[in-house]
Write a protein that holds these residues in place. Structure first.
Motif, PDB file in Angstrom:
ATOM      1  N   UNK A  84      48.757  10.582 -22.623  1.00 60.22           N
ATOM      2  CA  UNK A  84      48.048  10.811 -21.342  1.00 60.22           C
ATOM      3  C   UNK A  84      48.758  12.029 -20.632  1.00 60.22           C
ATOM      4  N   UNK A  85      50.092  11.970 -20.427  1.00 65.72           N
ATOM      5  CA  UNK A  85      50.966  12.751 -19.620  1.00 65.72           C
ATOM      6  C   UNK A  85      50.825  14.419 -20.261  1.00 65.72           C
ATOM      7  N   UNK A  86      50.613  14.272 -21.702  1.00 65.20           N
ATOM      8  CA  UNK A  86      50.462  15.693 -22.412  1.00 65.20           C
ATOM      9  C   UNK A  86      49.299  16.019 -22.461  1.00 65.20           C
ATOM     10  N   UNK A  87      48.223  15.225 -21.954  1.00 68.03           N
ATOM     11  CA  UNK A  87      46.700  15.641 -21.705  1.00 68.03           C
ATOM     12  C   UNK A  87      46.248  15.721 -23.336  1.00 68.03           C
ATOM     13  N   UNK A  88      46.414  14.730 -24.121  1.00 70.63           N
ATOM     14  CA  UNK A  88      45.814  14.616 -25.343  1.00 70.63           C
ATOM     15  C   UNK A  88      44.515  14.037 -24.884  1.00 70.63           C
ATOM     16  N   UNK A  89      43.418  14.839 -25.256  1.00 68.60           N
ATOM     17  CA  UNK A  89      42.237  14.320 -24.970  1.00 68.60           C
ATOM     18  C   UNK A  89      41.581  13.101 -25.353  1.00 68.60           C
ATOM     19  N   UNK A  90      41.668  12.569 -26.687  1.00 68.19           N
ATOM     20  CA  UNK A  90      41.103  11.377 -27.326  1.00 68.19           C
ATOM     21  C   UNK A  90      42.393  10.472 -27.838  1.00 68.19           C
ATOM     22  N   UNK A  91      42.607   9.400 -27.521  1.00 68.62           N
ATOM     23  CA  UNK A  91      43.610   8.535 -28.234  1.00 68.62           C
ATOM     24  C   UNK A  91      43.074   7.264 -28.679  1.00 68.62           C
ATOM     25  N   UNK A 111      47.559  13.291 -15.623  1.00 61.76           N
ATOM     26  CA  UNK A 111      49.038  13.217 -15.811  1.00 61.76           C
ATOM     27  C   UNK A 111      49.625  12.776 -14.252  1.00 61.76           C
ATOM     28  N   UNK A 112      50.674  13.464 -13.733  1.00 62.55           N
ATOM     29  CA  UNK A 112      51.337  12.940 -12.705  1.00 62.55           C
ATOM     30  C   UNK A 112      52.540  11.886 -13.148  1.00 62.55           C
ATOM     31  N   UNK A 113      52.926  11.307 -11.944  1.00 61.49           N
ATOM     32  CA  UNK A 113      54.081  10.523 -11.958  1.00 61.49           C
ATOM     33  C   UNK A 113      53.718   9.064 -13.050  1.00 61.49           C
ATOM     34  N   UNK A 114      52.468   8.561 -12.920  1.00 62.07           N
ATOM     35  CA  UNK A 114      52.228   7.421 -13.639  1.00 62.07           C
ATOM     36  C   UNK A 114      50.872   7.886 -14.526  1.00 62.07           C
ATOM     37  N   UNK A 115      51.088   8.505 -15.645  1.00 60.73           N
ATOM     38  CA  UNK A 115      50.039   9.327 -16.588  1.00 60.73           C
ATOM     39  C   UNK A 115      49.316   7.935 -16.933  1.00 60.73           C
TER      40      UNK A 115
END
Length: 208
Positions: free
Chosen positions: A146-153, A171-175
């Motif tokens: 999520x923090x790396x902005x992978x669109x679909x997991x 993203x942010x402190x708590x992705x």
């Protein structure tokens, strides 16, 4: 005079260290340093490790049900004719990590990754097959992707027999991912690429 009696000192009791607390200060490795360890032979192909937030950590043992699900998913994605390249248990590179997801559909062709790994922006769908690794995939890996902005997991959850699809990374402190959709054994999972649904995969086909 009696001879002095020699006795052995008592054997010290072994005290186990807490697994989460190293006995001495440690440091994280950068992605570049991690690559260098491979280049100079400190790490080899026989070392089942990956880089997570700068830590070199062991990968989980792979069992036959896990292998079955990975192969089934690779085959199903192949039949949908998705444009791009399907990579199996090969790394992606983020700012501070180099995880090795079970399956990745990346943009471009295989030739695009001759000398580098896909970046998160080039990952269309990333999949982890989870049995013994379920907790890690739902927490550490979930936040990393999520923090790396992978669109679909996707998590192919062999424990609860479902496929978990996470979208809308934040993203942010708590992705985290803003949206989670669970698909059970009787459901089909839509494969969406660039906003277009290419087809659907039966969850039953992925579960051993």
């Amino acid at each position: 005079m009696a001879a002095a009696r020699v006795t052995k000192p008592p054997k010290p009791k072994a005290v186990a260290l807490a697994p989460a607390i190293p006995p001495l200060p440690v440091r994280r490795f950068t992605v570049e340093e991690y690559h260098k360890l491979g280049e100079i032979g400190v790490l080899t192909e026989n070392d089942r490790v990956e880089l997570i937030h700068g830590w070199i950590v062991p990968k989980m043992t792979i069992h036959p049900p896990h292998n079955y699900a990975v192969t089934a998913l690779m085959q199903q994605l192949g039949t949908l004719g998705a444009k791009g390249v399907i990579r199996v248990q090969q790394p992606i590179t983020t700012a501070d990590s180099e995880p090795e997801p079970d399956v990745v559909l990346a943009t471009g062709s295989n030739a695009a990754y001759k000398t580098r790994n896909p970046k998160p922006t080039e990952v269309v769908i990333l999949v982890e097959v989870a049995d013994s690794s379920l907790n890690e995939d739902q927490t550490t890996k979930h936040a990393l992707y999520a923090g790396a902005k992978v669109a679909v997991y996707w998590i192919v959850n062999l424990v609860d027999r479902r496929v978990e699809v996470y979208t809308q990374p934040k993203g942010g402190k708590n992705p985290t991912y803003r949206q989670q959709t669970n698909y059970g054994p009787d459901d089909t999972v839509p494969v969406v690429v660039g906003g277009n649904e290419l087809g659907r995969i039966s969850v039953k086909e992925l579960l051993p």
